[in-house]
Design an enzyme around this catalytic site. Structure first.
Site, PDB file in Angstrom:
ATOM      1  N   ASP A  56      -7.250 -22.364-117.545  1.00  9.96           N
ATOM      2  CA  ASP A  56      -8.036 -21.451-118.376  1.00  9.96           C
ATOM      3  C   ASP A  56      -7.708 -21.633-119.852  1.00  9.96           C
ATOM      4  OD1 ASP A  56      -9.535 -19.824-116.459  1.00  9.96           O
ATOM      5  OD2 ASP A  56      -7.550 -19.230-115.740  1.00  9.96           O
ATOM      6  N   ASP A 178     -14.776 -21.472-111.571  1.00  3.81           N
ATOM      7  CA  ASP A 178     -14.283 -20.099-111.718  1.00  3.81           C
ATOM      8  C   ASP A 178     -15.258 -19.094-112.336  1.00  3.81           C
ATOM      9  OD1 ASP A 178     -12.351 -18.183-111.246  1.00  3.81           O
ATOM     10  OD2 ASP A 178     -11.308 -18.502-113.141  1.00  3.81           O
ATOM     11  N   HIS A 424     -14.744 -18.868-119.725  1.00  9.39           N
ATOM     12  CA  HIS A 424     -15.110 -17.751-118.839  1.00  9.39           C
ATOM     13  C   HIS A 424     -14.126 -16.585-118.828  1.00  9.39           C
ATOM     14  CE1 HIS A 424     -12.861 -20.687-116.337  1.00  9.39           C
ATOM     15  NE2 HIS A 424     -12.325 -19.609-115.813  1.00  9.39           N
TER      16      HIS A 424
HETATM   17 ZN   LIG Z   1     -10.554 -19.454-114.801  1.00  9.53          ZN
END
Ligand SMILES: [Zn+2]
Length: 1062
Positions: A56, A178, A424
Site C-alpha cells: 500500500d 485490493d 486505494h
Molecule cells: Zn491495499
C-alpha cells in the site's frame, strides 16, 4: 519564402523511427512477456503460483514509513527490504518469478540502487522473471477517483517503467487486488492502455458465490458501450482474495508451518502439506472453467525475507509434482505470473461470459456495505480534486510557456503526489489520521513545486517580448477559426514588465486569500484550462466593501460585493481579514489561455440591491406552505418557503418543480464487529443505525435565511443549526443553482456518530431508477434494491437485517440524476459534486448525497481508528459545493438537454479557471501599457464536443496530447456525433516535428498494440481494434494523416508530438 508543410519533415523523422520512446530497444534480445511463460502440461491441472506482495502506498503508515520500514510497532513492513530480498532470490534461480505492482515504491527503490544492481534487475525484467503488472504509480481506487487522474497516475507509472525497461517493462494486465469494488470506466481504461486482462479480488460476496458456482468468475467485461470492443477487457476474480491457501503463508509475518521435509524429523509434514495443497487446488478448480488455476502466494508487505517464501514454494512445487511420477497425479505446479495465467486462459479457446455494468457497491457480508468511503474524509477528497485542477493547469502552462525540456523536479513532484493520492487508501479516506496528514503534506509540496512552474510560465507569457516570437510563429500559419476574443498577448511597448510575484490561493474554498484581502491594487489572472471559451464568475475574498475591476481592455466591469456568511468567517483555522467576496464576471476566457484583471478599491459601495431575512419553522411546514420567496433574475429560479426556510421550489422557464432540499443526518451504527450484525459504521463501511435520516436538532427548530439580491448573483444564506449552513446561489443567466454548504463540527457529545446528507425530495416518478457517473465519465443506470434479501437468491440469509440504505449507495464522483414524469411533465433532476460523495435515491422522487461523516467506532478492516476527524481542537468543519440542475425531458427524444448541460458543468468544475493573484506596484496606466494581459494557448478552437484532456511536457523534446470526445452516444442530437478534426491545424502554433499516436497510457505506439482476442457469450470475438482505427486513417501510402483525426463518442486519443529544437 519557400514554405513547406511541417509534415514534410515529420515523414522523414517518424519513418526513420529514431526516437526510442515509447517502445524501448530491449525487445529483440529479450524473452520477457508471454514468450517467457512456463508451458503448462496438457491434460493436467496447471497451477500458476503467483508470488506477489501488496504494498500500500500509505495506509497504516505513511509512504516513507512503509518504504524505509520504520514504525514497526504500527506494522512490520519495509518495502526496500522486500525489493532487495526478492531481487537476490530471483537472481539465484531463473525458474522463480515475481510480480511487482506499485511503481511509486519501485521507483523510490530504483533511484537508490547502484548501477550493478540496476543491471541485474534489467536482466530479470528482460527474462520475464520480474514482471510489472498494474504498474501505475499506485494501485488506484476505482470508486472515488476521476478518470483524468487515474489515466495520469497509470501513465506516470508506465512512463518510469518504459523509460527504464522499454517493452519488457510494459504491464500487460491490470492487478487491482485490493480496491473496494470496481468501476467499468477503469476496465475501459485498462483496455485502452493496451492491457490484455484484469484481475481483482473484491466484489459483492453473493455475486462472488454465484459466479464461482456458475464458473463465471472469469469473464469479458464490456468496458464502454460507447467505445465498443476495443474497451472490452478480460477480467478474472481471484479465488482466495489475494491470499495464499490456508496453511500456506510462508512469510515472516505469518504463523503457518514451513514445509519440513526431513523424514527423520518428528516435525516432518510433507505428506500432510501436499495433500492439503492438492485438496485446496482441487476445490478451486471446480469453480473455474479451464485446466488452469491461479494461486496467489503473498499478501500485504510480504517477502521482506523472500527466502522464507521461496524456499517453501520450491518444496511445494517439487513434492506436488513428484506425485505425477509416483502416484499418477494430474496436478502440475509452477512459478507463474498473472499474465502467464492469462495466456493459458486465452489458449483454452473457450467462450466466456460477459459483464456490462460494474462491481459496486461492494459488500463483504450482509451488513457490511463498503459505501462509507465514498464520502470519508471529505476535505482530503476535495484537496485531491483541487490538485487535479492545478496539475492540469501546471502541465498546460509548462508547455505553453515553453519552460524548456521537461523538468525533473518541479512538475514531477505534483505528478507523483497526485499518483499517491489515487491510492486505494488515500483518496478513499481509509487511512490512519497520521497518514492522511502526510498525504496532505505531500500534496501541498506538489502545489508548491508546481507554483514555481505556473509562475514562471505566466511571467513569460505576460512579457511582450514573448508575444513577438509567438507572432512570428503564427505568421505563416493560416488560422481561420480563431475566436473573436483571441487577441495575442500584450499591447504597447516591447519592454519587459517588472517581475511580479504570482501566487495561487488554495484557501479560496474558505474565502481566504492573502493577496486579495491585503493589497490595493492587485491583479487577478484567470487561466482557463478548458479547450473552449468560457465565462467564469470570479469570487475573490476582500476586506473592503467597494471595488473597481478593469478587464484587459480597460473596461470597468459590473461588480457585486457579497458578505461572507458568519459560518464561513468562523471556520476554525481560517486566518483572514476578508469579510466580503468581490464578484465579477470574467467573460470570454480564451481556450488554454488567460485574461488579467486590475482591481482597486473604489468609493461607491457595491451594495446588495435587496436584503431580508426569513425565519422558517420546520414544524410549521406540515401546516401547509407559506409564501415562496424566489431568487434568480433570469429563467432559473429557486424558491424558499417562508414558513420552512427551506428550498421548496425550483423553476426553469415553464417547468415548475416542487423540490424540497434539506440537510439531514443518519445516526451511525455502533458495534463491536464481533458478528456481522454488530458491524459498526466506519471509514470503509456506511451503516446507519436503522432509522431514517433526521433533521438538525436546533434549539430554535427553524431555518433562518438571509436573502441578498444583486446585479450578478442572488444568494440566500441559510442556517440549519449551529453546525450546518449553506449559501444558495443563482447567477444571472445561468440555468442552475449552487449550494455552498458548511458542515461541522459534527456534534458527538451524545455518543452517536453521524453521517450528514443533503436530500432533495421531488415528485419525479423515477420508479427506483437513478443514474450515477463512472469515474466522472459515462453514466450508469442504478436500480434501487428494496432490500438485500429480496434480490438474494440465497434464501438462507432471509433472516438478515436489511441494509436497504447503505446497500443502495453508489459512488458519485461527478453527478447523480433521476428522471421521470413529474405530474404530467417529464423532468430531470441532477446534482453535481465538487468531490466524490456517496449517493442514492432511497425513495422514489428522492436524491441524496452524503457530504460529511464523523464516527466513533472502527469498522474492523484494519485502520484501527474511528473516523473522527478533528482540526484546531474541534471536529473538522468542511465547506463544499453541490450544483442542482433541473430540466425538461422531451417525450420523443432519447436525451434531455440537461445531459449535455451536466457534462459541460462537470467539465467546468473539474477544470475550473484557476485564479492567480498578484500584488502589483503598477498604476493602472502602467499596467495597461506594460503588461500582457491576455493569452490564447489554443487556436483554433476545438469542436464543442472535443477537449484537450492532457497537454503536458513529455520525454525528450516532446509533448503528450490527449483529445477526448466527452459525450456519450444518444446524449445529445449534435454533440454526440463523431467529429473529425485537423490536428495539423490545431498544433500549428508549436510547429511539431512529428506526431505519433500511442495507446492511452502513452507507453506503446498504437500501431504496435495487439491485444488478445477472446470469444464471449454474445458470440462475438473481441477483435483487436486498438490499432485498427489508426490504420483506417492512414492514406494509401501508409502515412498517418493528422489532418483527419476522428473521435467517436467517449473516444480518447493520445499523441506524442515532437517539438522543434529552439
Ligand atoms: Zn491495499
Amino acid at each position: 519564402m519557400f514554405e513547406r508543410s511541417p509534415w514534410f519533415y515529420i515523414l522523414f523523422i517518424s519513418l526513420g523511427n529514431v526516437i526510442a520512446f515509447p517502445a524501448g530497444s530491449h525487445k529483440s534480445q529479450s524473452v520477457c512477456g508471454y514468450e517467457s511463460c512456463p508451458k503448462g502440461v496438457p491434460g493436467m491441472l496447471n497451477v500458476h503460483l503467483i508470488a506477489h506482495t501488496h504494498d500500500d502506498v500509505g495506509w497504516l503508515k505513511t509512504v516513507d514509513q512503509y518504504y524505509f520500514g520504520s514504525h514497526t510497532d504500527t506494522q512490520n513492513a519495509g518495502v526496500q527490504y522486500i525489493l532487495d530480498s526478492v531481487i537476490q532470490a530471483l537472481l539465484h534461480d531463473p525458474n522463480k518469478k515475481f510480480i511487482y505492482v506499485e511503481t511509486a515504491f519501485f521507483w523510490k527503490w530504483w533511484m537508490r540502487q547502484h548501477d550493478s544492481v540496476r543491471h541485474q534487475v534489467k536482466i530479470l525484467v528482460n527474462s520475464g522473471q520480474l514482471e510489472f503488472v498494474g504498474g501505475g504509480w499506485s494501485m488506484n481506487d476505482e470508486a472515488v477517483t476521476n478518470y483524468m487522474s487515474t489515466i495520469d497516475q497509470m501513465t506516470w507509472g508506465f512512463r518510469k517503467l518504459n523509460d527504464t525497461f522499454g517493452e519488457c517493462g510494459r504491464p500487460k494486465v491490470g492487478w487491482q487486488i485490493d480496491p473496494f469494488g470496481h468501476s467499468r470506466d477503469m476496465a475501459s481504461t485498462f483496455a485502452l492502455m493496451g492491457m490484455d486482462g484484469l484481475f481483482f479480488a473484491r466484489l459483492d460476496y453473493m455475486d462472488k458465490e454465484n459466479r464461482l458456482k456458475s464458473k463465471s468468475a472469469e469473464m469479458v467485461w464490456k468496458g464502454s458501450p460507447n467505445i465498443g470492443k476495443k474497451s472490452w477487457l478480460f477480467t478474472g476474480v481471484l479465488y482466495n482474495h489475494y491470499q495464499p491457501p490456508p496453511g500456506f503463508c510462508f512469510d515472516l509475518l505469518c504463523d503457518d508451518e514451513p514445509i519440513i521435509d526431513d523424514k527423520h524429523s518428528p516435525e516432518y509434514n510433507v505428506d500432510d502439506k501436499v495433500s492439503r495443497f492438492i485438496s485446496f487446488i482441487g476445490n478451486e478448480s471446480k469453480y473455474y472453467a479451464t485446466d488452469n488455476v491461479a494461486v496467489t502466494m503473498g499478501g500485504d508487505f510480504n517477502y521482506q525475507d523472500a527466502n522464507s517464501w521461496f524456499t517453501n514454494l520450491d518444496k511445494i512445487i517439487s513434492y506436488v509434482n513428484e506425485k505425477q511420477e509416483t502416484e499418477g497425479s494430474k496436478v502440475n505446479v509452477f512459478y507463474s505470473t498473472p499474465s502467464c495465467y492469462l495466456k493459458s486462459l486465452n489458449g483454452a479457446n473457450i467462450t466466456w461470459p460477459e459483464k456490462s455494468d460494474d462491481f459496486f457497491p461492494y459488500a463483504s457480508d450482509p451488513h457490511t456495505y463498503w459505501t462509507g468511503y465514498y464520502t470519508s474524509r471529505p476535505a482530503i477528497k476535495y484537496f485531491e480534486r483541487l490538485g487535479n485542477n492545478f496539475l492540469q493547469v501546471c502541465k498546460q502552462l509548462y508547455v505553453l510557456g515553453e519552460i524548456g525540456p521537461e523538468d525533473q523536479v518541479d512538475l514531477n513532484s505534483m505528478r507523483e503526489a497526485m499518483g499517491v493520492m489515487q491510492h486505494h487508501d488515500a483518496i478513499t479516506g481509509t487511512e490512519k489520521q497520521v497518514v492522511a496528514s502526510d498525504y496532505a503534506r505531500i500534496l501541498s509540496k506538489g502545489f508548491e513545486e508546481c507554483s514555481a512552474v505556473t509562475s514562471a510560465a505566466i511571467q513569460k507569457l505576460m512579457n511582450p517580448a514573448t508575444k513577438n516570437r509567438k507572432n512570428d510563429l503564427l505568421k505563416d500559419v493560416n488560422v481561420d477559426e480563431v475566436s473573436d476574443s483571441s487577441e495575442e498577448i500584450g499591447i504597447g511597448a516591447a519592454q519587459a514588465p517588472p517581475t511580479v510575484s504570482i501566487s495561487s490561493c488554495l484557501l479560496l474554498n474558505i474565502s481566504q486569500c492573502e493577496v486579495s484581502e491585503g493589497s490595493d491594487p492587485f491583479t487577478v489572472i484567470v487561466y482557463n484550462p478548458l479547450s473552449k471559451i468560457v465565462n467564469h464568475t470570479v469570487r475573490v475574498p476582500v476586506s473592503g466593501a467597494s471595488y473597481i475591476v478593469k478587464d484587459p481592455n480597460g473596461a470597468e466591469l459590473t461588480v457585486q460585493v457579497v458578505p461572507i456568511p458568519q459560518e464561513v468567517l468562523q471556520i476554525p483555522g481560517r486566518v483572514s481579514s476578508a469579510v466580503n467576496e468581490l464578484v465579477f464576471q470574467a467573460e470570454l476566457l480564451p481556450p488554454a489561455g488567460f485574461k488579467s484583471y486590475y482591481i482597486s478599491q473604489g468609493n461607491n459601495l457595491n451594495t446588495v440591491i435587496e436584503q431580508f431575512e426569513i425565519i422558517g419553522n420546520q414544524k410549521q411546514l406540515k401546516q401547509g406552505r407559506g409564501n415562496i420567496i424566489k431568487i434568480g433574475s433570469g429563467d432559473f429560479k429557486v424558491g424558499i418557503g417562508a414558513k420552512s426556510g427551506l428550498i421548496e421550489l425550483i423553476e426553469r422557464g415553464d417547468l415548475k418543480a416542487e423540490i424540497k432540499q434539506e440537510i439531514l443526518y443518519y445516526e451511525s451504527m455502533a458495534g463491536d464487529n464481533s458478528i456481522f450484525a454488530k458491524r459498526a459504521s466506519g471509514a470503509y463501511i456506511f451503516r446507519p443505525n436503522g432509522t431514517d435520516a433526521v433533521p438538525m436538532k436546533s434549539k430554535i427548530n427553524r431555518v433562518t435565511s438571509k436573502v441578498y439580491r444583486g446585479e450578478l448573483v442572488d444568494e440566500v444564506h441559510q442556517q440549519f443549526s449551529s453546525w450546518a449552513s449553506q449559501v444558495v446561489r443563482v447567477h444571472k443567466d445561468k440555468n442552475y443553482a449552487e449550494l455552498n454548504w458548511v458542515v461541522g463540527p459534527i456534534p458527538i457529545e451524545d455518543g452517536i456518530g453521524k453521517e450528514i446528507i443533503m436530500r432533495f425530495t421531488s415528485n419525479i416518478q423515477n420508479n427506483g431508477v437513478f443514474y450515477t457517473d463512472s469515474n466522472g465519465r459515462e453514466m450508469l443506470q442504478r436500480m434501487r434494491r428494496a432490500s438485500s434479501v429480496e434480490n438474494n437468491p440465497n434464501k438462507e440469509l432471509e433472516d438478515s437485517v436489511l441494509e436497504s440504505i447503505s446497500g443502495n449507495y453508489y459512488p458519485v464522483t461527478s453527478r447523480i440524476r433521476i428522471a421521470g414524469l413529474m405530474g404530467e411533465t417529464p423532468a430531470v433532476l441532477s446534482i453535481l459534486t465538487d468531490r466524490a460523495q456517496g449517493g442514492s435515491s432511497v425513495k422514489d422522487g428522492e436524491v441524496e448525497l452524503m457530504i460529511h461523516r464523523r464516527l466513533l467506532h472502527d469498522d474492523a478492516f484494519g485502520v484501527g481508528e474511528a473516523l473522527n476527524e478533528t482540526a484546531y481542537g474541534t471536529g473538522l468543519v468542511v465547506r463544499g459545493q453541490n450544483i442542482v440542475i433541473l430540466g425538461p425531458m422531451a417525450a420523443d427524444a432519447p436525451a434531455s438537454p440537461v445531459y449535455a448541460e451536466e457534462r459541460q458543468m462537470a467539465e467546468e468544475k473539474l477544470l475550473a479557471p484557476w485564479l492567480f493573484f498578484s500584488k502589483t506596484q503598477q498604476s493602472y496606466e502602467e499596467w495597461m501599457k506594460n503588461t500582457g494581459k491576455e493569452f490564447v494557448g489554443l487556436k483554433p478552437t476545438l469542436p464543442p464536443n472535443v477537449h484537450v484532456l492532457t497537454l503536458e511536457p513529455w520525454s525528450g523534446n516532446t509533448v503528450l496530447l490527449r483529445l477526448e470526445h466527452f459525450y456519450e452516444m444518444n446524449e445529445d442530437a449534435i454533440l454526440s456525433k463523431p467529429v473529425t478534426l485537423n490536428l495539423e491545424k490545431l498544433l500549428a502554433f508549436i510547429q511539431p516535428t512529428f506526431i505519433r499516436e500511442t495507446t492511452l497510457g502513452a507507453n506503446q505506439w498504437l500501431e504496435n498494440s495487439k491485444r488478445m482476442n477472446w470469444k464471449s457469450e454474445s458470440n462475438s470475438v473481441t477483435e483487436d481494434t486498438s490499432g485498427e482505427e489508426n490504420f483506417l486513417e492512414q492514406n494509401e501510402n501508409g502515412v498517418f494523416d493528422p489532418t483527419q483525426v476522428t473521435l467517436g463518442p467517449m473516444d480518447i486519443r493520445t499523441f506524442v508530438i515532437g517539438l522543434p529544437k529552439y
